[in-house]
Design a protein around this motif. Structure first.
Motif, mmCIF file in Angstrom:
data_model
loop_
_atom_site.group_PDB
_atom_site.id
_atom_site.type_symbol
_atom_site.label_atom_id
_atom_site.label_comp_id
_atom_site.label_asym_id
_atom_site.label_seq_id
_atom_site.Cartn_x
_atom_site.Cartn_y
_atom_site.Cartn_z
ATOM 1 N N SER A 185 88.260 2.456 -2.145
ATOM 2 C CA SER A 185 87.489 2.476 -2.878
ATOM 3 C C SER A 185 86.453 3.142 -1.967
ATOM 4 O O SER A 185 86.968 3.483 -0.770
ATOM 5 C CB SER A 185 86.098 1.943 -3.222
ATOM 6 O OG SER A 185 86.498 1.094 -4.866
ATOM 7 N N TRP A 186 86.086 4.773 -1.498
ATOM 8 C CA TRP A 186 86.063 5.201 -0.635
ATOM 9 C C TRP A 186 84.254 4.722 -0.259
ATOM 10 O O TRP A 186 82.950 3.997 -1.935
ATOM 11 C CB TRP A 186 85.088 7.234 -0.550
ATOM 12 C CG TRP A 186 86.214 7.507 -0.789
ATOM 13 C CD1 TRP A 186 86.685 9.156 0.108
ATOM 14 C CD2 TRP A 186 87.363 8.145 -1.971
ATOM 15 N NE1 TRP A 186 87.369 9.212 -0.738
ATOM 16 C CE2 TRP A 186 88.172 9.113 -2.051
ATOM 17 C CE3 TRP A 186 87.499 7.489 -3.782
ATOM 18 C CZ2 TRP A 186 88.643 9.925 -2.952
ATOM 19 C CZ3 TRP A 186 88.222 8.467 -4.419
ATOM 20 C CH2 TRP A 186 88.836 9.812 -4.183
ATOM 21 N N GLY A 187 82.982 4.654 0.546
ATOM 22 C CA GLY A 187 82.613 4.326 0.706
ATOM 23 C C GLY A 187 81.605 5.639 0.721
ATOM 24 O O GLY A 187 82.361 6.597 1.163
ATOM 25 N N ILE A 188 80.285 5.269 -0.393
ATOM 26 C CA ILE A 188 78.911 7.259 -0.413
ATOM 27 C C ILE A 188 77.814 6.578 0.574
ATOM 28 O O ILE A 188 77.251 5.948 1.067
ATOM 29 C CB ILE A 188 78.418 6.888 -1.826
ATOM 30 C CG1 ILE A 188 79.183 6.156 -2.475
ATOM 31 C CG2 ILE A 188 77.699 7.665 -1.664
ATOM 32 C CD1 ILE A 188 79.568 6.098 -4.456
ATOM 33 N N GLU A 189 78.330 8.012 1.603
ATOM 34 C CA GLU A 189 77.131 7.623 2.178
ATOM 35 C C GLU A 189 76.185 8.579 2.683
ATOM 36 O O GLU A 189 76.719 9.509 1.967
ATOM 37 C CB GLU A 189 77.779 7.816 4.219
ATOM 38 C CG GLU A 189 77.009 8.034 5.595
ATOM 39 C CD GLU A 189 77.506 8.532 6.793
ATOM 40 O OE1 GLU A 189 77.245 9.441 7.025
ATOM 41 O OE2 GLU A 189 78.978 7.638 7.273
ATOM 42 N N GLY A 222 72.442 9.261 6.755
ATOM 43 C CA GLY A 222 73.822 8.147 7.443
ATOM 44 C C GLY A 222 73.700 6.880 6.944
ATOM 45 O O GLY A 222 74.801 6.050 8.056
ATOM 46 N N LYS A 223 72.992 6.532 6.002
ATOM 47 C CA LYS A 223 73.594 4.563 5.505
ATOM 48 C C LYS A 223 74.324 5.295 4.543
ATOM 49 O O LYS A 223 74.177 5.899 3.742
ATOM 50 C CB LYS A 223 72.451 4.351 4.812
ATOM 51 C CG LYS A 223 70.996 4.162 6.176
ATOM 52 C CD LYS A 223 69.782 3.744 4.866
ATOM 53 C CE LYS A 223 70.378 2.366 4.667
ATOM 54 N NZ LYS A 223 69.745 0.970 5.172
ATOM 55 N N LEU A 224 75.456 3.721 4.202
ATOM 56 C CA LEU A 224 75.809 3.798 3.549
ATOM 57 C C LEU A 224 75.314 2.568 2.478
ATOM 58 O O LEU A 224 74.736 2.056 2.341
ATOM 59 C CB LEU A 224 77.572 2.248 3.521
ATOM 60 C CG LEU A 224 78.120 2.059 2.432
ATOM 61 C CD1 LEU A 224 79.673 3.542 2.732
ATOM 62 C CD2 LEU A 224 78.519 1.173 2.837
ATOM 63 N N ILE A 225 74.970 3.857 0.686
ATOM 64 C CA ILE A 225 74.583 3.090 0.238
ATOM 65 C C ILE A 225 75.534 2.961 -1.386
ATOM 66 O O ILE A 225 75.220 2.149 -2.140
ATOM 67 C CB ILE A 225 73.401 4.466 -0.690
ATOM 68 C CG1 ILE A 225 74.044 5.671 -0.715
ATOM 69 C CG2 ILE A 225 72.730 4.558 0.859
ATOM 70 C CD1 ILE A 225 73.248 7.050 -1.537
ATOM 71 N N GLY A 226 76.304 3.128 -1.637
ATOM 72 C CA GLY A 226 77.700 2.454 -2.504
ATOM 73 C C GLY A 226 79.253 2.859 -1.989
ATOM 74 O O GLY A 226 79.801 3.234 -1.354
#
Length: 197
Positions: free
Chosen positions: A74-78, A83-87
């Motif tokens: 998976s990709w991280g969703i920023e 600038g937070k990783l949210i999913g």
């Protein structure tokens, strides 16, 4: 079409108006734990709510190892503004011989109902068909999570049926709704200007 092994080991960045889809890294553990410990976020996915930051670090190491091996990941969703990783969003499987794949995702509850997952899924579908030249992309959700189906429909995916007892999740068998979109569907929607959130 890119070889699946090459694609996953060289996961590209995808930018949308509000999001950056990128490879996870160990610095994401704090943000991941913040949303992954929420039982509501974990309720309809196949992983349990994280009980410690080390569990989030373990998942990230697992994801990075799969990427190195060229396996679906998976990709991280920023969230670009913070600038937070949210999913996360990515491929659950990829069948080269059939040019098809399944996509799955999760999102921090603080960012629900803002169209962000629709934005992320739309971008992944665009990449899947325009760059990877896949023929078919599937997604599924538990029948008790209709909000996920709404995201799929907004991105042009079609409901193909209910799969009874499809998954065993958190101590029970659950029915799931199956959605899919073909490359020709996606391009037809684009021509009409209706396939993007």
């Amino acid at each position: 079409m890119l070889e699946p092994e090459y694609f996953f080991s060289h996961l590209p960045e995808i930018t949308t108006p509000r999001l950056l889809l990128r490879k996870l890294n160990m610095r994401d553990a704090t943000d991941m734990y913040e949303y992954s410990r929420d039982p509501e976020v974990a309720r309809h996915v196949l992983w349990d709510a994280h009980v410690s930051p080390s569990e989030s670090r373990t998942y990230i190491r697992y994801s990075l190892r799969r990427a190195r091996l060229g396996e679906p990941c998976s990709w991280g969703i920023e969230h670009r503004a913070s600038g937070k990783l949210i999913g996360t969003i990515g491929f659950m499987w990829w069948q080269k011989e059939h040019s098809s794949a399944e996509v799955g995702y999760s999102l921090s509850r603080a960012y629900w109902n803002q169209g962000l997952m629709t934005e992320a899924l739309g971008a992944v579908l665009e990449y899947a068909f325009d760059t990877l030249h896949l023929h078919r992309v599937e997604a599924q959700h538990e029948v008790s999570n209709p909000a996920s189906g709404k995201v799929m429909r907004k991105c042009g995916m079609r409901h193909e049926g209910t799969l009874r007892g499809r998954l065993y999740n958190k101590g029970r068998y659950v029915d799931v709704e199956l959605y899919a979109i073909l490359r020709e569907d996606f391009h037809a929607l684009r021509m009409r200007g209706t396939n993007r959130p």
